[in-house]
Design a protein around this motif. Sequence first.
Motif, PDB file in Angstrom:
ATOM      1  N   THR A 107       9.516  -0.528   5.513  1.00  0.00           N
ATOM      2  CA  THR A 107       8.690  -1.270   5.647  1.00  0.00           C
ATOM      3  C   THR A 107       9.170  -2.657   5.133  1.00  0.00           C
ATOM      4  OG1 THR A 107       6.614   0.212   5.483  1.00  0.00           O
ATOM      5  CG2 THR A 107       6.105  -2.372   4.966  1.00  0.00           C
ATOM      6  N   TRP A 108       9.729  -2.484   3.757  1.00  0.00           N
ATOM      7  CA  TRP A 108      10.263  -3.663   3.067  1.00  0.00           C
ATOM      8  C   TRP A 108      11.689  -3.938   3.823  1.00  0.00           C
ATOM      9  CZ3 TRP A 108       7.422  -6.264   0.019  1.00  0.00           C
ATOM     10  CH2 TRP A 108       6.468  -5.761  -0.537  1.00  0.00           C
ATOM     11  N   THR A 109      12.492  -3.153   4.666  1.00  0.00           N
ATOM     12  CA  THR A 109      13.456  -3.762   5.325  1.00  0.00           C
ATOM     13  C   THR A 109      12.982  -4.593   6.394  1.00  0.00           C
ATOM     14  OG1 THR A 109      14.709  -1.617   5.207  1.00  0.00           O
ATOM     15  CG2 THR A 109      15.291  -3.147   6.978  1.00  0.00           C
ATOM     16  N   LEU A 110      11.611  -4.355   6.955  1.00  0.00           N
ATOM     17  CA  LEU A 110      11.191  -5.157   8.122  1.00  0.00           C
ATOM     18  C   LEU A 110      10.741  -6.633   7.302  1.00  0.00           C
ATOM     19  CD1 LEU A 110      10.425  -5.584  11.146  1.00  0.00           C
ATOM     20  CD2 LEU A 110       8.212  -4.563  10.368  1.00  0.00           C
ATOM     21  N   TYR A 111      10.029  -6.379   6.181  1.00  0.00           N
ATOM     22  CA  TYR A 111       9.731  -7.405   5.526  1.00  0.00           C
ATOM     23  C   TYR A 111      10.678  -8.573   4.991  1.00  0.00           C
ATOM     24  CZ  TYR A 111       7.463 -10.121   1.655  1.00  0.00           C
ATOM     25  OH  TYR A 111       6.813 -11.197   0.643  1.00  0.00           O
ATOM     26  N   GLY A 112      12.050  -7.835   4.750  1.00  0.00           N
ATOM     27  CA  GLY A 112      13.169  -8.946   4.534  1.00  0.00           C
ATOM     28  C   GLY A 112      13.679  -9.465   5.742  1.00  0.00           C
ATOM     29  N   ILE A 113      13.771  -8.767   6.645  1.00  0.00           N
ATOM     30  CA  ILE A 113      14.316  -9.409   7.920  1.00  0.00           C
ATOM     31  C   ILE A 113      13.324 -10.242   8.519  1.00  0.00           C
ATOM     32  CG2 ILE A 113      14.541  -8.560  10.420  1.00  0.00           C
ATOM     33  CD1 ILE A 113      15.238  -5.988   9.691  1.00  0.00           C
ATOM     34  N   LEU A 114      12.004 -10.148   8.521  1.00  0.00           N
ATOM     35  CA  LEU A 114      11.245 -11.527   8.739  1.00  0.00           C
ATOM     36  C   LEU A 114      11.428 -12.717   8.011  1.00  0.00           C
ATOM     37  CD1 LEU A 114       7.998  -9.229   9.688  1.00  0.00           C
ATOM     38  CD2 LEU A 114       9.444 -10.518  11.274  1.00  0.00           C
ATOM     39  N   GLY A 115      11.592 -12.437   6.714  1.00  0.00           N
ATOM     40  CA  GLY A 115      11.854 -13.608   5.642  1.00  0.00           C
ATOM     41  C   GLY A 115      13.143 -13.827   5.727  1.00  0.00           C
ATOM     42  N   ARG A 116      14.075 -13.444   6.349  1.00  0.00           N
ATOM     43  CA  ARG A 116      15.528 -13.726   6.375  1.00  0.00           C
ATOM     44  C   ARG A 116      16.228 -13.670   4.905  1.00  0.00           C
ATOM     45  NH1 ARG A 116      15.922 -18.892  10.519  1.00  0.00           N
ATOM     46  NH2 ARG A 116      15.297 -17.649  12.498  1.00  0.00           N
ATOM     47  N   ASP A 117      15.438 -12.631   4.216  1.00  0.00           N
ATOM     48  CA  ASP A 117      16.044 -12.187   2.639  1.00  0.00           C
ATOM     49  C   ASP A 117      16.966 -11.087   2.712  1.00  0.00           C
ATOM     50  OD1 ASP A 117      16.066 -11.778   0.166  1.00  0.00           O
ATOM     51  OD2 ASP A 117      14.006 -12.324  -0.187  1.00  0.00           O
ATOM     52  N   PRO A 118      18.240 -11.535   2.779  1.00  0.00           N
ATOM     53  CA  PRO A 118      19.357 -10.416   2.736  1.00  0.00           C
ATOM     54  C   PRO A 118      19.132  -9.513   1.656  1.00  0.00           C
ATOM     55  CG  PRO A 118      20.325 -12.620   2.124  1.00  0.00           C
ATOM     56  CD  PRO A 118      18.875 -12.712   2.617  1.00  0.00           C
ATOM     57  N   TYR A 119      18.673 -10.151   0.292  1.00  0.00           N
ATOM     58  CA  TYR A 119      18.342  -9.260  -0.790  1.00  0.00           C
ATOM     59  C   TYR A 119      17.712  -8.180  -0.696  1.00  0.00           C
ATOM     60  CZ  TYR A 119      21.158 -13.229  -2.361  1.00  0.00           C
ATOM     61  OH  TYR A 119      22.102 -14.301  -2.410  1.00  0.00           O
ATOM     62  N   LEU A 120      16.341  -8.387  -0.145  1.00  0.00           N
ATOM     63  CA  LEU A 120      15.471  -6.907   0.177  1.00  0.00           C
ATOM     64  C   LEU A 120      15.999  -6.299   1.477  1.00  0.00           C
ATOM     65  CD1 LEU A 120      12.231  -9.231  -0.002  1.00  0.00           C
ATOM     66  CD2 LEU A 120      13.016  -7.769  -1.570  1.00  0.00           C
ATOM     67  N   THR A 121      16.574  -7.035   2.603  1.00  0.00           N
ATOM     68  CA  THR A 121      16.851  -6.181   3.493  1.00  0.00           C
ATOM     69  C   THR A 121      18.051  -4.876   3.461  1.00  0.00           C
ATOM     70  OG1 THR A 121      16.354  -8.190   4.965  1.00  0.00           O
ATOM     71  CG2 THR A 121      17.846  -6.251   6.131  1.00  0.00           C
ATOM     72  N   ALA A 122      19.073  -5.453   2.539  1.00  0.00           N
ATOM     73  CA  ALA A 122      20.003  -4.658   2.477  1.00  0.00           C
ATOM     74  C   ALA A 122      19.848  -3.404   1.489  1.00  0.00           C
ATOM     75  CB  ALA A 122      21.362  -5.334   1.642  1.00  0.00           C
ATOM     76  N   PRO A 123      19.355  -3.314   0.457  1.00  0.00           N
ATOM     77  CA  PRO A 123      19.007  -2.095  -0.311  1.00  0.00           C
ATOM     78  C   PRO A 123      17.979  -1.225   0.364  1.00  0.00           C
ATOM     79  CG  PRO A 123      18.079  -4.006  -1.255  1.00  0.00           C
ATOM     80  CD  PRO A 123      18.760  -4.629  -0.280  1.00  0.00           C
ATOM     81  N   ASN A 124      17.012  -1.923   0.817  1.00  0.00           N
ATOM     82  CA  ASN A 124      16.161  -1.168   1.550  1.00  0.00           C
ATOM     83  C   ASN A 124      16.453  -0.534   2.910  1.00  0.00           C
ATOM     84  OD1 ASN A 124      13.343  -1.228  -0.074  1.00  0.00           O
ATOM     85  ND2 ASN A 124      14.058  -3.619   0.273  1.00  0.00           N
ATOM     86  N   GLY A 125      17.301  -1.261   3.502  1.00  0.00           N
ATOM     87  CA  GLY A 125      17.909  -0.561   4.737  1.00  0.00           C
ATOM     88  C   GLY A 125      18.874   0.747   4.328  1.00  0.00           C
ATOM     89  N   ALA A 126      19.604   0.888   3.115  1.00  0.00           N
ATOM     90  CA  ALA A 126      20.255   1.859   2.425  1.00  0.00           C
ATOM     91  C   ALA A 126      19.087   2.797   2.052  1.00  0.00           C
ATOM     92  CB  ALA A 126      21.024   1.523   1.343  1.00  0.00           C
ATOM     93  N   VAL A 133       0.580  -1.185   0.115  1.00  0.00           N
ATOM     94  CA  VAL A 133       0.283   0.057   0.092  1.00  0.00           C
ATOM     95  C   VAL A 133       0.967   1.353   0.076  1.00  0.00           C
ATOM     96  CG1 VAL A 133      -1.712   1.095   1.187  1.00  0.00           C
ATOM     97  CG2 VAL A 133      -1.937  -1.113   1.306  1.00  0.00           C
ATOM     98  N   VAL A 134       2.064   1.325   0.740  1.00  0.00           N
ATOM     99  CA  VAL A 134       2.611   2.507   0.935  1.00  0.00           C
ATOM    100  C   VAL A 134       3.519   2.611  -0.480  1.00  0.00           C
ATOM    101  CG1 VAL A 134       4.462   3.453   2.218  1.00  0.00           C
ATOM    102  CG2 VAL A 134       2.878   2.263   3.428  1.00  0.00           C
TER     103      VAL A 134
END
Length: 247
Positions: free
Chosen positions: A179-198, A15-16
């Motif tokens: 939001t997508w950083t949190l989504y990546g962390i919950l799914g243990r997906d580094p490919y989503l977590t890293a760029p969204n953290g930046a 949504v966001v």
Amino acid sequence: MVTSIRFIVGIIGSVVCVLLYAVPVLTFKRVVKEASVGEFSCVPYILALFSAFTWGWYGFPIVSDGWENLSLFGTCAVGVLFETSFVIVYIWFAPRDKKKFVVLMVSLVVAMLCVIVSLSSFIFHTHHKRKIFVGSIGIVTSMSMYCGPLVAVKQVIRTKSVEFMPFYLSLFSLLTSFTWTLYGILGRDPYLTAPNGAGCLTGILQLVVYCIYSRCNNKPPKTVNDIELVNDLDIATSRQDTNGCKP
């Protein structure tokens, strides 16, 4: 439990993110009204298009295991529609030199996407290897996308005006990244977590710069009605003064 929370976070992120994709509608409404792109850059939208294509392919079952990233795929599909529309409008109203540059960049994006899809489909034969390949490219494209707004930050600092960096675009960019950083962390997906953290860092930077230079201009954050009023005043002024105001 974690899966359910991740699904809810994915919906919120979708949504966001759709709201983020829709924010530039105001900018391109002005472009259409004035029949000119002015000093606006199309680079952030081309990078966003490339990123949406890449992550949409990442969320597709050919790369991901089933529909584990359904919310990601759906969001990116909407993003592709928005960004494609923005690029088409920009090309239509851009002068010839800018038009050639944008067409060249879009052609490169399409060519690269064809290579990515072909390699991940026919060279790599497991979901794990495909996710590593496409996810690694996704990190690069996302980092490029989040660096894109730095062009606007530079322009704000140079002109000492926040006109070229809409407040809500920066705000939704930060919320989407978080939001997508949190989504990546919950799914243990580094490919989503890293760029969204930046992306969280660049979003914070944009808001800080906006606050600094909006105070310098003694102007509060623009609302939708304010933007429409300013656009009308700009058009009226340009008709009275041959020099006009900068877009």
